[in-house]
Design a protein around this motif. Structure first.
Motif, PDB file in Angstrom:
ATOM      1  N   GLN B  63       0.833  -1.209   0.000  1.00 31.64           N
ATOM      2  CA  GLN B  63       0.000   0.000   0.000  1.00 31.64           C
ATOM      3  C   GLN B  63       0.875   1.269   0.000  1.00 31.64           C
ATOM      4  N   GLN B 244       2.305  -1.355   9.895  1.00 32.07           N
ATOM      5  CA  GLN B 244       2.689  -2.518  10.702  1.00 32.07           C
ATOM      6  C   GLN B 244       2.842  -3.752   9.830  1.00 32.07           C
ATOM      7  N   ASN B 245       2.498  -3.522   8.577  1.00 32.82           N
ATOM      8  CA  ASN B 245       2.359  -4.657   7.690  1.00 32.82           C
ATOM      9  C   ASN B 245       3.670  -4.928   6.942  1.00 32.82           C
ATOM     10  N   TYR B 246       4.453  -5.866   7.429  1.00 31.72           N
ATOM     11  CA  TYR B 246       5.712  -6.188   6.769  1.00 31.72           C
ATOM     12  C   TYR B 246       6.054  -7.651   7.066  1.00 31.72           C
TER      13      TYR B 246
END
Lengths: 221, 389, 442
Positions: B63, B244-246
């Protein structure tokens, strides 16, 4: 009972033609005990095999019990053997993996006889050869004479009209041989069974009704 | 002797044909499996061209790529923040062709009637250091390259040898996805791991752009960094990207996973093959044992005619070996089609080695199975044997 | 008759211990491996929950976008006609592919172009996995999130351990509700039940759990978190992009109707307009059956039916080869074992046995042998399955024993028994009585 006319049997390989039987004519009457004698390789076993529908003639006709069997297919010959014929072999040919009772039952099994009746008739047949007490034993636990008596029980259990014996005493000493011969003679007398026996023991042959001699595939007497 | 035995085999061709078929099939199975194993193991010695210890791959939330201008800044900050950590030696960004990434981009281009093809890796100026590439000639990309007249590229040795054999290509201009200048040459770079075949790979410098690929990072850490360090790095990523998305995976783990994909079928095939061999061996043993028992008469006769004990066992072993040789001969005929017709393009040596290996294993199995029954046969006394018939 | 044969068979096996042991080794091991293969196939390709309707489904997981441009080829033909050279030029106007993109779908595109397919019982659009991390008490938990619509739960019959899937009201209201699998529940809460109403946190937001399903073996459907697509960032996706993370699945009302859906999809592809800011002008939509989708994992092809045939064909050939060798081995052993009993065959035939009787007897004996081997093999297979599950050799695939598997195994055993018994029995039954009797035996 058995009528053989102009019977010949020729074995062919690519290179050689061997005549085993040459123009045999033979009649066996009902209730007769016939023995066939001759030196090794004279064709006597071949003759017996043809009478037993185990082998086919090259020429000539075989009639058993009034029926010509030359045009039978394998299924009908098997049926015919099962109902009319009993076999005794020189080397007994008991099935080592079956016990005595099961060995004797064998012809009835293929005749589709019920279990109970099979059992009863086999015991009877064993009794008549004096081995009812050994019926749970396996062939390897019996002496040669006993084995042959089991083989006789197996041959008669289906109440065949004809018994064909190929040197039944050949592998036995004289005492055992005589014992087996006694049973066969009694069978012939009491049950009126026709017996054809191949042998090269003259003393055994002497006990039978009639003797036929073969030499090099030809009937000489 | 051989002619005599061949005659015997031919006489019993009815029962021997099934036995021959069985040996032939075993040979073919063994040939197939051993060429597969030999092919894979032959690649183990060659270096993959990069290191995997203490290196982590970081995948980012796609994103955050929406705004390319902002994304360029995010990446720059992220690298700076990561490099400032005491356990981080270096970090690099790339969008395709990173080790064990899975996705591959193959380019093929026809210039002046010559087709050149290569896999493309798009990575930044720190990648050589972070991945531990071995630079053979020239240099890696640098900051100045972005402003250079010609777009630079680095090629692996394989690419040079395949398309420009024997030429000194350093600083040459070539036509490959536009005009490019070769600034460096690196060793082989097999980013799929040890079991990947060496192939042409070229490196293009990374620049944030709109496209289907999502950039990720390769981070080189100091030795023995604990797994719990992931959280520290995670915090840095979260604050730099705002997401936080990894994902984070040690390269060593990816290597093991990738190699497992070859090891597992290899071990499975080998064990199934071993079972088949044992099975066939036992079967052969049974059949031989029976056959020899059946031929006691013949053995007795041979003994009576003056054959020595050793002659007897030799005869039986030779007979079955001859049968095996016939089967193997047919098998080799089939097997040779692979290198001759190039059905599967492999090094001819591998096929030959596989044939040799299979031949020896099958002959070994056969002789092993024949030894006991034939020694039993040799023990038969002439008198007993003759009596049997 | 049956009892006689059984008694005989057991006695024969006991008397020839070496043969029996060798045969049993081969049979049990071969069957164990085959059973293992069957169990893998059953869990991968069987019609089990949540893919009970797999035979009626068509999956559409990729759009192929191509940029085709006209291309003129000139062909110059020369020939010698009556001593004069003649030239013949032909122009072929073809198409040249200038670029191809293969990807899964943007959700908005699916909704606009692919929700109206005739003859479909139901359809669903669901995403590929999105990876997110969550930290619970210093340990990292990987969330694998699949975004789905409401129909997803109707097409795929997940058995709910507790709770229920999200409904259309919740979907429309973009409620942050999720269905999780039991594995995640265990990791996150340390229990697999009583987690309804609890919240899990990822992406900086809490999500309410409304249902728990068991972990599925199906790669295409696996996830540990299922969430409504409407809660996604930027739902339902860019206006002018065709590629994205979504897959479509269509349910036909019969196996036969599947082909019609596939044709419809192919037809629909021709109606797709070119997207703005892109030079893609040709599109392909290839609907796949579940088997084709499975085969696609191993071999990408623009003709999935072809690829599936190749993959399954190669697999069948390998399996055949693997079975052929032990069978042949057993046949060889059986021929020897039966020849050993030629005297018995002679006697049986002399006393009236038909060829079919002999064949029947020996095949029966072989089946008895195979069944014993089958039992050992079955136990061995259980052990192997246990080991495979323990070591996770097949990734997350967990092999299970169920009634279907058991029935497959029995069929396998009988098949193997008949196969390896028939040829030798047939050969042996041809034995001529006189020759058979010559083999002297007691």
């Amino acid at each position: 009972m058995i009528s053989i006319q102009n019977l010949s049997k020729v074995y062919r390989t690519k290179t050689i033609e061997t005549t085993a039987l040459n123009n045999i004519n033979l009649d066996v009457k009902k209730g007769e005990f016939l023995s066939i004698m001759g030196p090794s390789g004279c064709g006597k076993s071949t003759l017996l095999n043809i009478m037993g529908l185990l082998d086919e003639p090259s020429k000539g006709s075989v009639e058993i019990d009034g029926q010509s069997i030359s045009n039978y297919n394998s299924k009908s010959t098997a049926r015919f053997r099962n109902q009319k014929l009993g076999f005794i072999f020189q080397s007994f040919h008991l099935i080592p993996d079956l016990n005595i009772l099961d060995n004797v039952e064998l012809p009835l099994l293929y005749a589709k006889v019920g279990r109970k009746e099979r059992r009863q008739r086999s015991e009877q047949a064993l009794e008549s050869v004096g081995l009812k007490n050994r019926m749970r034993h396996f062939p390897s636990q019996l002496s040669g004479g006993q084995k042959q008596r089991v083989a006789i029980a197996r041959a008669i259990v289906g109440k065949p009209a004809i018994i064909l014996a190929d040197e039944p005493t050949g592998n036995l000493d004289s005492a055992m041989g005589n014992e087996v011969m006694e049973i066969l003679l009694r069978l012939n007398k009491v049950m009126d069974t026709t017996i054809v026996m191949v042998t090269h023991d003259a003393s055994m042959a002497g006990k039978t009704n009639r003797l036929v001699r073969l030499y090099d595939g030809t009937q000489i007497q | 002797m051989i002619a005599h035995l061949l005659k015997l085999i031919w006489k019993k061709r009815g029962s021997n044909s099934l036995l021959t078929l069985e040996i032939l099939l075993s040979f073919l199975v063994l040939f197939g499996v051993s060429s597969f194993v030999l092919y894979n193991t032959s690649m183990l010695d060659a270096p993959v061209g990069f290191e995997t210890n203490d290196k982590w791959m970081i995948y980012l939330d796609d994103q955050i790529k929406k705004d390319t201008v902002k994304f360029t800044g995010i990446l720059k900050n992220l690298k700076r923040d990561l490099n400032s950590l005491d356990r981080v030696n270096s970090s690099a960004v790339g969008e395709i062709g990173l080790p064990f990434m899975g996705a591959t981009w193959n380019c093929s281009e026809e210039t002046d009637g010559i087709t050149r093809s290569a896999r493309v890796a798009i990575v930044d100026e720190d990648f050589a250091e972070a991945a531990g590439l071995n630079i053979l000639e020239g240099r890696w990309f640098n900051q100045a390259d972005h402003a250079a007249t010609y777009t630079p590229m680095v090629a692996n040795q394989y690419f040079i040898q395949k398309h420009f054999p024997g030429q000194n290509m350093l600083d040459s201009l070539i036509e490959f996805q536009g005009e490019r200048k070769i600034v460096g040459i690196v060793d082989d770079y097999r980013y799929g791991g040890k079991f990947e075949q060496a192939q042409s790979t070229v490196f293009f410098p990374f620049k944030v752009q709109d496209g289907p690929f999502m950039p990720c990072l390769l981070v080189d850490l100091t030795p023995d960094t604990p797994v719990t360090y992931e959280e520290t790095i995670g915090e840095v990523i979260a604050s730099a990207t705002g997401s936080q998305n990894y994902g984070m995976v040690p390269l060593e783990q990816r290597r093991k996973q990738a190699e497992r994909r070859t090891w597992v079928p290899m071990v499975l095939l080998l064990s199934i093959c071993a079972f088949l061999c044992i099975n066939v061996a036992l079967g052969l043993f049974g059949v031989l044992w029976y056959n020899i028992n059946k031929r006691k008469g013949e053995i007795g006769l041979r003994r009576a005619l003056g054959a020595h004990k050793l002659d007897i066992s030799k005869q039986f072993i030779l007979e079955i070996l001859l049968l095996g040789a016939i089967a193997i001969f047919i098998g080799i005929f089939f097997a040779m089609q692979f290198p001759l017709l190039k059905i599967i393009d492999l090094d001819t040596m591998i096929w030959l080695k596989a044939i040799l290996f299979s031949t020896f294993v099958i002959l070994g199995i056969i002789s092993l199975c024949a030894i006991y029954p034939s020694s039993q046969a040799a023990k038969i006394h002439p008198a007993i044997a003759l009596h049997e018939d | 008759m049956f009892k006689n044969y059984l008694k005989l068979a057991l006695r024969v096996l006991r008397r020839r211990k070496v043969f029996t042991a060798i045969s049993l080794f081969g049979i049990s091991f071969t069957l164990a491996i085959l059973m293992l293969v069957v169990s893998v196939l059953e869990s991968e390709l069987g019609s089990n929950s949540p893919l009970s309707d797999r035979d009626k489904m068509i999956f559409l997981d990729r759009i192929v976008q191509k940029n085709m441009q006209p291309d003129t080829t000139m062909l110059l033909d020369s020939s010698l006609v009556a001593g004069v050279m003649k030239y013949d030029t032909t122009y072929t106007i073809g198409e040249l592919n200038r670029g191809t993109s293969i990807s899964s779908f943007n959700l908005r595109f699916l909704q606009n172009h692919l929700s109206d397919i005739d003859g479909v019982e139901g359809y669903s659009f669901y995403s590929s996995l999105e990876q997110m991390n969550s930290f619970v008490e210093d340990s990292k938990i990987e969330m694998q999130i699949r975004h789905t619509d409401v129909q997803f739960w109707e097409l795929f019959d997940f058995e709910f351990l507790e709770g229920s899937p999200y409904n259309s009201e919740q979907y429309e209201a973009e409620e942050e509700v999720v269905v999780i699998n039991d594995e995640l529940a265990q990791q996150y809460f340390g229990r697999t039940r009583n987690v309804i109403g609890q919240e899990i946190e990822y992406g900086g937001k809490p999500h309410k759990i409304i249902g728990v399903v068991p972990k599925t073996q199906q790669v295409t459907l696996h996830a540990n978190v299922y969430s409504p697509s409407s809660t996604m960032n930027g739902y339902p996706g860019d206006r002018d992009r065709y590629s994205g993370a979504f897959t479509a699945v269509y349910l036909a009302n019969s196996k036969k109707k599947r082909a019609q859906i596939q044709e419809q999809l192919t037809h629909t592809a021709t109606l797709i307009p070119s997207p703005a800011n892109s030079n893609f002008n040709k599109f392909m939509l290839i609907g796949k059956t579940s088997n084709e989708l499975y085969a696609d994992q191993f071999m990408y092809s623009e003709e999935p039916a072809n690829a599936a045939r190749k993959i399954f064909g190669a697999f069948a050939a390998l399996l055949l080869l693997f079975t052929l060798l032990p069978t042949l081995n057993l046949v060889n052993l059986n021929v020897s074992r039966m020849l050993d009993r030629s005297s018995e065959i002679g006697v049986r035939k002399a006393f009236g046995a038909l060829r079919s009787d002999i064949i029947g007897q020996f095949v029966f004996e072989n089946i008895v042998l195979t069944i014993i081997g089958g039992v050992i093999g079955f136990l061995f297979a259980l052990l192997l399955m246990h080991l495979v599950n323990q070591a996770q050799i097949l990734g997350g695939l967990i092999l299970k024993v169920n009634l279907k598997f058991f029935l497959y195994c029995i069929a396998l055993v009988l098949f193997f028994g008949v196969l390896s018994g028939l040829l030798p029995a047939y050969r042996i039954s041809k034995l001529h009585i006189v020759n058979a009797l010559k083999q002297s035996q007691s």
